[in-house]
Design an enzyme around this catalytic site. Structure first.
Site, PDB file in Angstrom:
ATOM      1  N   CYS A 204       0.816  -1.112  -0.028  1.00 10.78           N
ATOM      2  CA  CYS A 204      -0.137   0.012   0.007  1.00 10.78           C
ATOM      3  C   CYS A 204       0.788   1.249   0.086  1.00 10.78           C
ATOM      4  O   CYS A 204       0.749   2.044  -0.826  1.00 10.78           O
ATOM      5  CB  CYS A 204      -1.054   0.025   1.244  1.00 10.78           C
ATOM      6  SG  CYS A 204      -1.135  -1.596   2.020  1.00 10.78           S
TER       7      CYS A 204
ATOM      8  N   ARG B 235       6.291 -11.305   5.381  1.00 10.59           N
ATOM      9  CA  ARG B 235       5.962 -11.187   6.733  1.00 10.59           C
ATOM     10  C   ARG B 235       6.489 -12.134   7.908  1.00 10.59           C
ATOM     11  O   ARG B 235       6.696 -13.450   7.371  1.00 10.59           O
ATOM     12  CB  ARG B 235       4.050 -11.381   6.786  1.00 10.59           C
ATOM     13  CG  ARG B 235       3.814 -10.418   5.961  1.00 10.59           C
ATOM     14  CD  ARG B 235       2.054 -10.149   6.097  1.00 10.59           C
ATOM     15  NE  ARG B 235       1.640  -9.304   5.091  1.00 10.59           N
ATOM     16  CZ  ARG B 235       0.129  -9.341   4.901  1.00 10.59           C
ATOM     17  NH1 ARG B 235      -0.486 -10.179   5.282  1.00 10.59           N
ATOM     18  NH2 ARG B 235       0.125  -8.134   3.988  1.00 10.59           N
TER      19      ARG B 235
ATOM     20  N   GLN C 108       1.029 -10.847  -3.473  1.00 10.25           N
ATOM     21  CA  GLN C 108      -0.345 -10.597  -3.479  1.00 10.25           C
ATOM     22  C   GLN C 108      -0.642  -9.821  -4.946  1.00 10.25           C
ATOM     23  O   GLN C 108       0.192  -9.233  -5.238  1.00 10.25           O
ATOM     24  CB  GLN C 108      -0.535  -9.346  -2.429  1.00 10.25           C
ATOM     25  CG  GLN C 108      -0.515  -9.761  -0.811  1.00 10.25           C
ATOM     26  CD  GLN C 108      -0.948  -8.683  -0.019  1.00 10.25           C
ATOM     27  OE1 GLN C 108      -0.146  -7.508  -0.356  1.00 10.25           O
ATOM     28  NE2 GLN C 108      -1.887  -8.506   0.625  1.00 10.25           N
TER      29      GLN C 108
ATOM     30  N   ASP D 201      -2.121  -7.472  -5.768  1.00  8.79           N
ATOM     31  CA  ASP D 201      -2.682  -6.199  -4.968  1.00  8.79           C
ATOM     32  C   ASP D 201      -3.137  -5.224  -5.818  1.00  8.79           C
ATOM     33  O   ASP D 201      -2.359  -4.898  -6.869  1.00  8.79           O
ATOM     34  CB  ASP D 201      -1.624  -5.928  -3.881  1.00  8.79           C
ATOM     35  CG  ASP D 201      -1.944  -5.270  -2.677  1.00  8.79           C
ATOM     36  OD1 ASP D 201      -3.313  -5.119  -2.621  1.00  8.79           O
ATOM     37  OD2 ASP D 201      -0.993  -4.959  -1.872  1.00  8.79           O
TER      38      ASP D 201
ATOM     39  N   HIS E 238      -4.788  -0.805  -5.476  1.00  9.41           N
ATOM     40  CA  HIS E 238      -5.215   0.058  -4.642  1.00  9.41           C
ATOM     41  C   HIS E 238      -5.868   1.203  -5.621  1.00  9.41           C
ATOM     42  O   HIS E 238      -5.478   1.286  -6.561  1.00  9.41           O
ATOM     43  CB  HIS E 238      -3.970   0.843  -3.820  1.00  9.41           C
ATOM     44  CG  HIS E 238      -3.450  -0.108  -2.933  1.00  9.41           C
ATOM     45  ND1 HIS E 238      -2.603  -0.842  -3.180  1.00  9.41           N
ATOM     46  CD2 HIS E 238      -3.787  -0.428  -1.794  1.00  9.41           C
ATOM     47  CE1 HIS E 238      -2.193  -1.637  -1.957  1.00  9.41           C
ATOM     48  NE2 HIS E 238      -3.087  -1.452  -1.205  1.00  9.41           N
TER      49      HIS E 238
ATOM     50  N   LYS F 298     -15.061  -3.816   5.228  1.00 11.70           N
ATOM     51  CA  LYS F 298     -14.615  -4.486   4.050  1.00 11.70           C
ATOM     52  C   LYS F 298     -15.752  -5.764   3.843  1.00 11.70           C
ATOM     53  O   LYS F 298     -16.525  -5.854   4.503  1.00 11.70           O
ATOM     54  CB  LYS F 298     -13.221  -4.970   4.714  1.00 11.70           C
ATOM     55  CG  LYS F 298     -13.165  -6.110   6.036  1.00 11.70           C
ATOM     56  CD  LYS F 298     -12.202  -6.888   5.879  1.00 11.70           C
ATOM     57  CE  LYS F 298     -12.296  -7.651   7.289  1.00 11.70           C
ATOM     58  NZ  LYS F 298     -11.289  -8.702   7.545  1.00 11.70           N
TER      59      LYS F 298
ATOM     60  N   HIS G 170      -8.278  -0.940  -0.658  1.00 11.84           N
ATOM     61  CA  HIS G 170      -7.386  -1.974  -0.888  1.00 11.84           C
ATOM     62  C   HIS G 170      -8.072  -3.238  -1.483  1.00 11.84           C
ATOM     63  O   HIS G 170      -9.079  -3.678  -0.728  1.00 11.84           O
ATOM     64  CB  HIS G 170      -6.537  -2.533   0.236  1.00 11.84           C
ATOM     65  CG  HIS G 170      -6.004  -1.624   1.165  1.00 11.84           C
ATOM     66  ND1 HIS G 170      -4.855  -1.316   1.613  1.00 11.84           N
ATOM     67  CD2 HIS G 170      -6.589  -0.702   2.117  1.00 11.84           C
ATOM     68  CE1 HIS G 170      -4.786  -0.411   2.399  1.00 11.84           C
ATOM     69  NE2 HIS G 170      -5.606  -0.128   2.777  1.00 11.84           N
TER      70      HIS G 170
HETATM   71 ZN   LIG Z   1      -3.298  -2.268   0.684  1.00 13.39          ZN
END
Ligand SMILES: [Zn+2]
Ligand SMILES: [Zn+2]
Length: 678
Positions: free
Chosen positions: A369, A398, A416, A418, A420, A504, A550
């Site tokens: 992010c 992580r 991910q 991912d 945004h 979410k 996200h």
């Molecule tokens: Zn994010």
């Protein structure tokens, strides 16, 4: 002397006036003997106001539930033989109630302890709760149990069940119970009584035959009601988890209402084991985890990497088609960035520790992010630029404790898919609809038919725990709700489950075995745009803060791959299969034709492997079948002369001969349409 009467309210609302001391079993029998036979325990809900203080036991809830008195106003399960002495609501709990199975399993734990003491009287008892999948009992014995002992114990349990001993509830003063346990060296029972009762209490016991256990119950009426039981494992554990304490023997088992249920349970476990992605990952040479490199880090072998490439290509193409821009960002960043984003505070425990370089400390990224925010902020934005949708297949790292990793499902490094989305509040709903649409497309394309959707919202009464104004929360929650409604998707709202920074939507897919997997998430965020002072110039010429979404659809590429392996049991649909067609020339004189077939298939974009070893045809076919290769083409003189191939499919075996050109046309169509058929 008059007998006191109490009022018992049944689930259908009828009220029975019965003498005090009547038991739930009496009431069941008065309704129908069949109901009495089907009932396992009873659920009581007091109807009178109670002023009695509830005892709370915060620590070790499973143990507390076994021994301690609960909230006296809450519904509680009791034995069918419990005398009723006050007005109450009564529900007879039968096998249909999920709670009933727990009672059976805990009763099975008593049967286990009974059998152990009969065979090994020197054994000291710990405790024996029901678990989600069965039960266990902890024992202490100087000589550890062996697998052979387990066989003896299970056989003796059968005898205890056949004796159909009644479970009888009893109580004695705490001090007397403690004295008896101490006298007999029952150190674990002494501990539990001391911990979960207070001086002056009565201690609750259950007996069956000569066996007696400190326990609050409830239990099935008799040992004969434990109809199907099996011991499953033997494990060592230190008493109270402390290695300075004696080592206990934990015997695991499971119990069901019927032999049929028990068999179905083990059949399912067998199916799960066969589909285990770690096993199939090895067998099909898809991926590995290397001890020398460390746990939780995935090595994608050529065949796994091929599937990953197809997944990633599909995802990137779809992103572009749906108006996202693709970006790439670094794997590490200065600690300063993580301070600005707040990860350095609330997320630090999940991050790899900092690396010290000459210009400061750096950390591996746990999330993408902040990087996408920096790209957004790199140039001024106006309302005309929004929404900005930045997508990346981003590698994140992580920290997970070294013993907790699990194949592809729990790892330290993953990718991910991912993205945004930065937009104006008025654009929220359309963006969320588009995200859900995209998520649906991911799931159906990769072969999942069913999914469940959850909407996590805030608790408006707990304002302190949530960032953002009430106005923003209302807007965001409504945006998510309207989006789901517009898509006509059924969902479950879970109040108070949102992250502090926004509501979410979670999409959980259902795999072929009915298991739920949490993968896609669409998450609102009021926090990061504020922390990074993000802005855009609105139509009014003023500066505004964009909202941020996200979203990840595979979730993690590694995890999604793990789910795919288990869902398909390694037999991937044609478009995903790393090797789509296996070629089996019958003898050496067909090798030239094999090369020609290979060339034509490759020219058509198909992934091919020739087995030209000097082996028997059947052995080659078997090897391709073991690799779950979708198509196996066999050819000898006849096929060679006719420019044909003999086609076998993974699922249906021999399909007969067909012209090579026809096979190629068919396979190409199946790949292009991402078909599940062969
Ligand atoms: Zn994010
Ligand atoms: Zn018990």
């Amino acid at each position: 002397m008059s007998i006191q009467t109490i009022a018992v309210t049944l689930p259908d609302g009828t009220i029975r006036e019965v003498p005090s001391g009547t038991t739930p079993l009496d009431i069941a029998n008065s309704i129908s003997p069949r109901l009495a036979a089907a009932s396992v325990v009873a659920r009581l809900t007091p109807v009178t106001e109670t002023t009695q203080e509830a005892t709370s036991h915060e620590e070790e809830p499973a143990e507390a539930a076994m021994y301690a008195a609960g909230d006296s106003a809450a519904p509680r399960l009791v034995d069918l033989a419990t005398p009723l002495t006050a007005d109450t609501k009564l529900e007879l709990v039968t096998e249909k109630d999920p709670e009933a199975l727990k009672v059976v399993r805990h009763s099975a734990a008593h049967v286990l302890a009974t059998a152990v003491l009969e065979l090994f009287p020197e054994t000291k008892l710990g405790h024996g709760p029901a678990t989600d999948s069965g039960f266990f009992y902890d024992f202490y014995r100087e000589k550890p149990f062996t697998p052979d002992d387990l066989v003896l114990i299970e056989a003796r349990m059968g005898e205890v069940i056949a004796r159909d001993e009644k479970f009888v509830h009893d109580a004695e003063p705490r001090e007397q119970a403690l004295a008896e346990f101490e006298r007999d060296g029952d150190f674990m029972k002494t501990h539990f009584v001391t911990k979960f009762t207070v001086p002056g209490d009565e201690v609750s016991f259950y007996r069956n035959g000569k066996f007696m256990d400190f326990c609050r119950g409830p239990h099935v009426p008799s040992t004969g009601r434990v109809k199907a039981v099996k011991l499953t494992a033997l494990a060592g554990a230190y008493w109270l988890g402390d290695e300075k304490n004696p080592q206990l023997q934990r015997i695991h088992g499971t119990a069901f209402f019927s032999k049929k249920d028990l068999d179905a349970h083990f059949a399912r476990l067998e199916e799960l084991a066969k589909r285990d992605h770690r096993l199939l990952g090895k067998q099909l040479d898809l991926f590995s985890i290397q001890e020398l490199a460390g746990p939780g880090l995935i090595f994608w072998h050529p065949k796994g990497a091929m599937i990953r490439k197809i997944m990633e290509d599909w995802m990137r193409e779809e992103c572009l088609r749906r108006g996202y821009s693709l970006v790439y960002t670094p794997h590490v960043a200065k600690v300063n960035l993580w301070q600005t984003s707040g990860h350095e505070g609330f997320y630090a425990a999940n991050m790899f520790t900092p690396m010290e370089l000459d210009d400061g400390n750096y950390r591996m990224k746990p999330m993408n992010c902040p990087f996408h925010i920096l790209i957004y902020k790199n140039s001024p934005k106006s309302y005309r630029d929004l929404p900005v949708r930045l997508a990346e297949l981003g590698n994140v790292y992580r920290y997970e404790r070294s013993g907790t990793m699990h194949g592809l499902l729990r790892v330290r490094g993953f990718t991910q898919d991912d993205a945004h989305i930065f937009c104006m509040p008025s654009q929220i709903e359309d963006e969320v609809v588009a995200c859900i649409d995209f998520a649906e497309s991911v799931l159906t394309t990769f072969g999942f038919k069913e999914f469940k959707v959850e909407l996590s919202t805030w608790d408006p009464n707990d304002r302190a725990h949530y960032a953002g104004s009430e106005e923003n929360w209302t807007l965001a929650v409504n945006g998510l709700k309207h989006a789901l409604d517009r898509k006509g998707i059924a969902y479950k709202t879970i109040p108070g489950e949102a992250a502090f920074y926004g509501p979410k939507i979670d999409v959980k897919l259902v795999d072929v075995l009915g298991r739920l997997w949490q993968l896609s998430t669409v998450q609102f965020d009021f926090n990061l745009p504020a922390r990074f002072e993000m802005e855009y110039v609105g139509e009014d010429g003023e500066k505004h803060q964009p909202v941020m979404v996200h979203r990840a659809l595979f979730g993690s590429v590694e995890r999604f791959f793990g789910v795919l392996i288990e869902h398909y049991a390694g037999a991937f649909p044609l478009w995903l299969a790393p090797v789509q067609v296996g070629l089996v020339p019958i003898s050496e004189r067909h090798h030239d034709y094999a090369r020609k077939v290979e060339k034509e298939l490759k020219a058509a974009g198909l992934r091919v492997e020739i087995d030209d070893r000097n082996e028997k045809m059947n052995g080659k076919i078997r090897d391709f079948a073991n690799q779950k290769t979708p198509y196996i083409l066999v050819f000898g003189d006849k096929e060679q002369e006719a420019s044909a191939v003999s086609v076998r499919t993974r699922a249906k075996g021999d399909q007969g001969s067909m012209p090579l050109a026809d096979f190629i046309a068919k396979a190409k169509t199946l790949v292009e349409t991402q078909s599940m058929e062969l």
